[in-house]
Design a protein around this motif. Structure first.
Motif, PDB file in Angstrom:
ATOM      1  N   UNK A  55       0.857  -1.180   0.000  1.00  0.00           N
ATOM      2  CA  UNK A  55       0.000   0.000   0.000  1.00  0.00           C
ATOM      3  C   UNK A  55       0.891   1.228   0.000  1.00  0.00           C
ATOM      4  N   UNK A  56       0.731   2.080  -1.014  1.00  0.00           N
ATOM      5  CA  UNK A  56       1.526   3.300  -1.064  1.00  0.00           C
ATOM      6  C   UNK A  56       0.999   4.290  -0.047  1.00  0.00           C
ATOM      7  N   UNK A  57       1.908   4.840   0.757  1.00  0.00           N
ATOM      8  CA  UNK A  57       1.540   5.796   1.801  1.00  0.00           C
ATOM      9  C   UNK A  57       1.804   7.232   1.388  1.00  0.00           C
ATOM     10  N   UNK A  58       2.897   7.487   0.694  1.00  0.00           N
ATOM     11  CA  UNK A  58       3.230   8.859   0.314  1.00  0.00           C
ATOM     12  C   UNK A  58       3.496   8.944  -1.178  1.00  0.00           C
ATOM     13  N   UNK A  59       3.183  10.089  -1.739  1.00  0.00           N
ATOM     14  CA  UNK A  59       3.508  10.356  -3.142  1.00  0.00           C
ATOM     15  C   UNK A  59       4.516  11.492  -3.250  1.00  0.00           C
ATOM     16  N   UNK A  60       4.719  12.218  -2.154  1.00  0.00           N
ATOM     17  CA  UNK A  60       5.717  13.282  -2.119  1.00  0.00           C
ATOM     18  C   UNK A  60       7.042  12.678  -1.678  1.00  0.00           C
TER      19      UNK A  60
END
Length: 170
Positions: A55-60
């Motif tokens: 599960x991706x938590x951050x995109x920055x």
């Protein structure tokens, strides 16, 4: 894997730069890690220890995650894109939303550690080629210096579970 080395399970199947800097949740159910996508964007992900879809938590841009002792937060090095400086960010474990950012410049690979009581983030501050460990209280206020070395760098550190001892490499 089991303690005897049996039942090895691959947790991620990420191409490119791969998965880096894993940090386990205190309940032993999750592994949080950092990755770099093909566009060189650093991000944080979590995956169950039994395997499954990450599960991706951050995109920055974020790097070097460490899960809080209560499993609710993740401290990381967070890129302030406006200034180009890596700072200390705290994101939610569940959804990765930025909860706090501390204006403490440092590199993306700076080691971070939660204090055993979960009330502060330990980090290495390097000045004039000398490394020392500091703690930033998560409720705010100024960071406090923990060590007072006069030479050499610190590459990594960790508190004992009871918080009474500190191990580090210089």
């Amino acid at each position: 894997m089991d303690i005897d080395g049996a039942n090895l399970t691959q947790l991620t199947h990420i191409g490119g730069a791969g998965a880096w800097l894993p940090s386990c949740s205190s309940d032993g159910k999750w592994v949080v890690f950092a990755t770099i996508d093909s566009g060189s964007v650093h991000s944080l992900w979590r995956v169950p220890v039994d395997g499954g879809t990450p599960i991706q938590l951050t995109t920055r841009p974020s790097w070097a995650p460490v899960v809080s002792p209560d499993g609710k937060l993740i401290a990381c090095n967070w890129l302030d894109e406006a200034s180009g400086q890596w700072k200390i960010g705290i994101v939610s474990f569940e959804g990765g939303q930025l909860a706090k950012i501390f204006d403490i410049p440092g590199g993306q690979n700076r080691p971070l550690r939660w204090t055993p009581d979960g009330r502060g983030i330990g980090f290495v501050r390097t000045s004039n080629g000398v490394g020392n460990i500091w703690v930033q209280p998560i409720d705010g206020g100024p960071a406090k210096q923990v060590t007072n070395f006069r030479d050499l760098l610190i590459s990594n550190f960790k508190w004992s579970r009871d918080g009474k001892q500190l191990a580090l490499s210089r």
